[in-house]
Scaffold this motif. Sequence first.
Motif, short mmCIF file in Angstrom:
data_model
loop_
_atom_site.label_atom_id
_atom_site.label_comp_id
_atom_site.label_asym_id
_atom_site.label_seq_id
_atom_site.Cartn_x
_atom_site.Cartn_y
_atom_site.Cartn_z
N VAL A 31 0.74 -1.14 -0.12
CA VAL A 31 0.10 -0.15 0.09
C VAL A 31 0.98 1.33 -0.05
O VAL A 31 1.71 1.34 1.03
CB VAL A 31 -0.92 0.09 1.28
N LYS A 39 -2.93 5.22 4.61
CA LYS A 39 -2.59 3.83 4.54
C LYS A 39 -2.52 3.18 5.73
O LYS A 39 -3.11 1.81 5.58
CB LYS A 39 -0.82 3.98 4.13
N ALA A 193 2.26 -1.36 4.29
CA ALA A 193 2.63 0.03 3.92
C ALA A 193 3.69 0.22 3.72
O ALA A 193 4.66 -0.35 4.67
CB ALA A 193 1.49 1.19 4.84
#
Length: 260
Positions: A31, A39, A193
């Motif tokens: 992400v 995120k 993320a």
Amino acid sequence: MELKRSDFRYDREPVIRDFSLKIFPGEFVGVIGPNGSGKSTLLKLLGGILPGAKSSVYFDGLDLSIQKRKTLAQSIAWVPQENPMVFPFKVSEVVLMGRHPYLSALAFESEEDCQIARRAMDLTHTSQFANRLFNEISSGEKQRVMIAAAIAQEPRAMLLDEPTSALDLKFQMEILNILKIMNRDQGATIVMALHDLHLASKFCDRLILIKNGTLVVEGSPATVLQKEILKDVYEIDVNIIRDETDGSFLISPEAQDLNS
Ligand code: ADP
């Protein structure tokens, strides 16, 4: 794992807006997006971490809100970016906490639990400070310990928020390689993320690019990491250089004219 038209707000402003996303078992997903784009919140939603926000989140087709926290923790491990722990636990105790979803109330960890925790520490090279206090190790070491605890949890899916942010180059590669091995050999679904777009393109099968809580584009690193898309989202001109050794992409921001 699935979000169906999810919205989320902490206070007034929506942070995640009408977001639909499917993560398939065994995927390795990154992400990406600017600071504050949502995120962390997206990962927390996927993991059922945010209280009162579970109604449109599914794991194995089941609504997260009807799953017990302990059952959920046997399936999904969450590795936060910051570790707010203040109690004086030893590193080995923190890793062993990864086994708690499997213990019945008031039960002690078995020898098997201890073995699983030791293996996770060996894998993450954290055994050498097993007896030190978690609060007294460096942030990079803490990050590896939290990943060891998540590995000890033996989850089917791992959600990680910037798992390499405090790590030097060697440990960045080491942790991402460990995640890759868990993904490849144990079929663990990985969603993380990541700020580093080059590392994201090196390790992830699919990238989810978000801005202001909405999905901008998703797909393979080649689909997402395009000059125009990145200019639009990060508001900076970049050059994209393909690393022919593994097909990953280096993102080089163009120097700004400081006189203009
Ligand atoms: P990212 O991980 O992309 O940096 P976050 O999901 O952390 O983004 O944050 C998205 C937005 O939500 C930001 O505007 C941030 O300030 C806000 N936010 C994050 N956590 C909280 C919180 N606990 N309470 C209120 N606002 C929050």
